[in-house]
Design a protein around this motif. Structure first.
Motif, mmCIF file in Angstrom:
data_model
loop_
_atom_site.group_PDB
_atom_site.id
_atom_site.type_symbol
_atom_site.label_atom_id
_atom_site.label_comp_id
_atom_site.label_asym_id
_atom_site.label_seq_id
_atom_site.Cartn_x
_atom_site.Cartn_y
_atom_site.Cartn_z
ATOM 1 N N ARG A 192 6.193 40.237 45.758
ATOM 2 C CA ARG A 192 5.975 41.526 44.929
ATOM 3 C C ARG A 192 6.342 41.723 43.568
ATOM 4 O O ARG A 192 7.595 40.742 43.485
ATOM 5 C CB ARG A 192 6.511 42.955 45.639
ATOM 6 C CG ARG A 192 6.051 42.967 47.102
ATOM 7 C CD ARG A 192 4.548 43.636 47.240
ATOM 8 N NE ARG A 192 4.572 44.776 47.233
ATOM 9 C CZ ARG A 192 3.583 45.773 47.104
ATOM 10 N NH1 ARG A 192 2.443 45.106 47.079
ATOM 11 N NH2 ARG A 192 3.549 47.156 47.100
ATOM 12 N N VAL A 193 5.858 42.221 42.807
ATOM 13 C CA VAL A 193 6.389 42.306 41.296
ATOM 14 C C VAL A 193 6.674 43.622 40.713
ATOM 15 O O VAL A 193 5.607 44.627 40.976
ATOM 16 C CB VAL A 193 5.410 41.608 40.216
ATOM 17 C CG1 VAL A 193 5.726 41.616 38.825
ATOM 18 C CG2 VAL A 193 5.296 40.162 40.705
ATOM 19 N N ALA A 248 11.673 40.071 45.297
ATOM 20 C CA ALA A 248 10.788 40.615 44.585
ATOM 21 C C ALA A 248 11.072 39.823 43.142
ATOM 22 O O ALA A 248 12.189 39.341 43.087
ATOM 23 C CB ALA A 248 10.893 42.039 44.160
ATOM 24 N N ARG A 249 9.976 39.862 42.361
ATOM 25 C CA ARG A 249 10.025 39.224 40.967
ATOM 26 C C ARG A 249 10.224 40.488 40.064
ATOM 27 O O ARG A 249 9.255 41.238 40.218
ATOM 28 C CB ARG A 249 9.195 37.961 40.622
ATOM 29 C CG ARG A 249 9.197 36.857 41.363
ATOM 30 C CD ARG A 249 7.800 35.978 41.141
ATOM 31 N NE ARG A 249 6.812 36.842 41.669
ATOM 32 C CZ ARG A 249 5.480 36.392 41.568
ATOM 33 N NH1 ARG A 249 5.457 35.174 40.931
ATOM 34 N NH2 ARG A 249 4.443 36.782 42.262
ATOM 35 N N GLU A 297 13.786 35.765 40.525
ATOM 36 C CA GLU A 297 13.354 35.563 39.215
ATOM 37 C C GLU A 297 13.214 37.026 38.574
ATOM 38 O O GLU A 297 12.723 37.940 39.026
ATOM 39 C CB GLU A 297 11.654 35.121 39.506
ATOM 40 C CG GLU A 297 11.643 33.872 40.225
ATOM 41 C CD GLU A 297 10.280 33.249 40.274
ATOM 42 O OE1 GLU A 297 9.401 33.346 39.366
ATOM 43 O OE2 GLU A 297 9.955 33.160 41.663
ATOM 44 N N ALA A 343 5.094 42.146 32.697
ATOM 45 C CA ALA A 343 5.388 41.575 34.189
ATOM 46 C C ALA A 343 3.938 40.703 34.488
ATOM 47 O O ALA A 343 4.021 39.741 35.076
ATOM 48 C CB ALA A 343 4.894 42.862 34.998
ATOM 49 N N SER A 368 4.293 37.198 32.720
ATOM 50 C CA SER A 368 5.397 36.551 33.314
ATOM 51 C C SER A 368 5.193 36.065 34.907
ATOM 52 O O SER A 368 5.563 35.045 35.163
ATOM 53 C CB SER A 368 6.709 37.330 33.490
ATOM 54 O OG SER A 368 7.057 37.543 32.074
ATOM 55 N N PHE A 369 4.528 36.854 35.617
ATOM 56 C CA PHE A 369 4.451 36.702 37.027
ATOM 57 C C PHE A 369 3.238 36.878 37.578
ATOM 58 O O PHE A 369 2.761 36.689 38.674
ATOM 59 C CB PHE A 369 5.180 38.045 37.783
ATOM 60 C CG PHE A 369 6.403 37.649 37.401
ATOM 61 C CD1 PHE A 369 7.308 36.443 37.632
ATOM 62 C CD2 PHE A 369 7.327 38.742 36.792
ATOM 63 C CE1 PHE A 369 8.876 36.526 37.125
ATOM 64 C CE2 PHE A 369 8.518 38.932 36.490
ATOM 65 C CZ PHE A 369 9.446 37.526 36.568
ATOM 66 N N ARG A 392 1.036 39.493 37.823
ATOM 67 C CA ARG A 392 0.570 40.588 38.679
ATOM 68 C C ARG A 392 1.542 41.811 38.334
ATOM 69 O O ARG A 392 2.702 41.484 37.822
ATOM 70 C CB ARG A 392 0.389 40.331 40.161
ATOM 71 C CG ARG A 392 1.581 39.868 40.731
ATOM 72 C CD ARG A 392 1.081 39.335 42.205
ATOM 73 N NE ARG A 392 1.013 40.568 42.976
ATOM 74 C CZ ARG A 392 -0.052 40.773 44.152
ATOM 75 N NH1 ARG A 392 -0.813 39.600 44.217
ATOM 76 N NH2 ARG A 392 -0.125 41.831 44.703
ATOM 77 N N LEU A 393 1.485 43.010 38.844
ATOM 78 C CA LEU A 393 2.251 43.932 38.882
ATOM 79 C C LEU A 393 2.033 44.904 40.127
ATOM 80 O O LEU A 393 0.857 45.180 40.342
ATOM 81 C CB LEU A 393 2.408 45.070 37.712
ATOM 82 C CG LEU A 393 3.263 46.211 37.790
ATOM 83 C CD1 LEU A 393 4.607 45.607 37.813
ATOM 84 C CD2 LEU A 393 2.946 47.014 36.520
ATOM 85 N N ASP A 394 2.945 45.059 40.971
ATOM 86 C CA ASP A 394 2.889 45.703 42.243
ATOM 87 C C ASP A 394 3.718 47.105 42.078
ATOM 88 O O ASP A 394 3.209 47.920 43.042
ATOM 89 C CB ASP A 394 3.372 44.714 43.304
ATOM 90 C CG ASP A 394 2.713 43.573 43.332
ATOM 91 O OD1 ASP A 394 1.406 43.881 43.904
ATOM 92 O OD2 ASP A 394 3.186 42.643 43.418
#
Length: 301
Positions: free
Chosen positions: A7-8, A31-32, A66, A87, A90-91, A93-95
Motif C-alpha cells: 500500500r502507498v 506501507a510506502r 520506503e 506518491a 515515487s511508488f 500508485r496511491l492507496d
C-alpha cells in the motif's frame, strides 16, 4: 509481512506526535509513504520544527522501509496535487490519504479574532479538502479507466468536534466539519472503491501539552495517552482488510476503541397540526428531559 504491504499512503502533519506515530506504524506494516510536514509550531508559527518530515523519512529508511518527504502546506490547493503526484512518481500508485496536519489557537469565543478563526479553519478543514480532493480525482480516473480501486481516506476529528470544547470554538468547529465531511466522502466515493473514516484520538501531542488538557504519563504504568496507541487502527483503516468499513467515526483512548453513534433522531412530539408559540416551552422541556444525556462539553463546569 504487515497488513499494509504494497500500500502507498500520504500522511500529513507526520513530523511529530500523532502523524509521526501513524507514519512509523504504517511503515512497520509495510506501507510506502509520503511523509508531509510543513515544519510549523503548535500555533502555526513558521520554521519551528523545520526538517521534521525528513527526520521521519530517515527513521523509516533506517528501519528498512520506503518513504519520501514533502514539506508543502496542506491547505494549499496546488500542494495537494503535488503530494499526490509525488506518491505516484515515487511508488507508482496511491492507496490512502491520512489527514492529520493541524494546529490550535486556543481562545474563548468572545476573544477569538477573525485571523485566528480563519487560520484554524484553514489548516483543518481546507487542509483535509485539498489533498483528498486531488486523490479522489486520481482514484476516479483509475476507476473510469477500468483499473480496480481499493482506496482509503482517514480523517482526523476530535472529541472537541463531536461534543465541543471550552476555549476552542474554531478548533471544535473545524473538527465537527471534518466529521460531517467524512460522512459525505463515504457516501459519494463508495461507487469508485474508496472508503472514508475519521478518528477522534485521545493522545498526548504538542497541542494537548499547551493547555488544560495535558496528559502526563505515569511512571511504570501503561501510557494511556501515548500517540503510538492510535497507530494500529490507522494501519487497519489504510489496509485492504478494512474494505467495506466506511462512514464511521472512531474514538480511541489507550487500549479502548469506541464507535461514535453521531447525530441521530431521539424523542419527538407530533401534534398533527401547526404548533402555537406559547405551547413550545412545555414540549421542548419534555423532549430534553426524556433524551439520553449528551456527553458534556470539554472544560464545561
Amino acid at each position: 509481512m504487515g497488513i499494509c504491504e504494497g500500500r502507498v499512503a500520504i500522511v500529513t502533519g507526520a513530523g511529530n506526535g500523532l502523524g509521526k506515530a501513524y507514519a512509523l506504524g504504517l511503515a512497520a506494516e509495510g506501507a510506502r509513504l509520503v511523509v508531509n510536514d510543513l515544519g510549523v509550531g503548535t500555533h502555526g508559527e513558521a520554521g519551528a520544527t523545520k526538517g521534521a518530515a525528513e527526520q521521519v523519512v530517515e527513521e523509516i529508511r533506517a528501519a528498512g522501509g520506503e518513504a519520501v518527504a514533502n514539506t508543502d502546506d496542506v491547505a494549499d490547493w496546488d500542494a495537494g496535487k503535488r503530494m499526490v503526484d509525488l506518491a505516484i512518481a515515487s511508488f507508482g500508485r496511491l492507496d490512502a490519504v491520512v489527514n492529520n496536519a493541524g494546529f490550535v489557537r486556543d481562545r474563548m469565543f468572545f476573544t477569538c479574532s477573525p485571523e485566528e478563526w480563519d487560520a484554524v479553519i484553514r489548516v483543518h478543514l481546507r487542509g483535509h479538502f485539498c489533498t483528498s480532493r486531488h486523490a479522489a480525482e486520481y482514484w476516479r480516473a483509475e476507476s473510469k479507466a477500468g483499473r480496480p480501486v481499493d482506496a482509503r481516506i482517514v480523517n482526523t476529528t476530535s472529541g472537541a468536534g463531536l461534543q465541543g470544547s471550552v476555549g476552542q470554538s474554531a478548533y471544535s468547529t473545524a473538527k465537527g466539519g471534518i466529521a460531517a465531511l467524512t460522512l459525505v466522502q463515504a457516501a459519494e466515493l463508495a461507487r469508485i472503491g474508496v472508503t472514508a473514516n475519521a478518528l477522534a484520538p485521545n493522545a498526548r501531542t504538542r497541542m494537548t501539552d499547551t493547555g488544560a488538557f495535558a496528559m502526563a504519563a505515569e511512571e511504570g504504568a501503561f501510557d494511556v495517552f501515548a500517540p503510538e496507541n492510535m497507530a494500529p487502527l490507522v494501519a487497519y483503516l489504510v489496509s485492504a482488510q478494512s474494505r467495506g468499513v466506511t462512514g464511521q467515526v472512531f474514538e480511541l483512548k489507550g487500549g479502548q476503541v469506541f464507535l461514535s453513534q453521531g447525530w441521530t433522531d431521539s424523542p419527538s412530539h407530533d401534534k398533527g397540526a401547526r404548533f402555537e408559540a406559547d405551547e413550545m416551552d412545555a414540549i421542548v422541556r419534555a423532549l430534553v428531559a426524556s433524551r439520553e444525556p449528551a456527553k458534556p462539553v470539554y472544560g464545561a463546569g
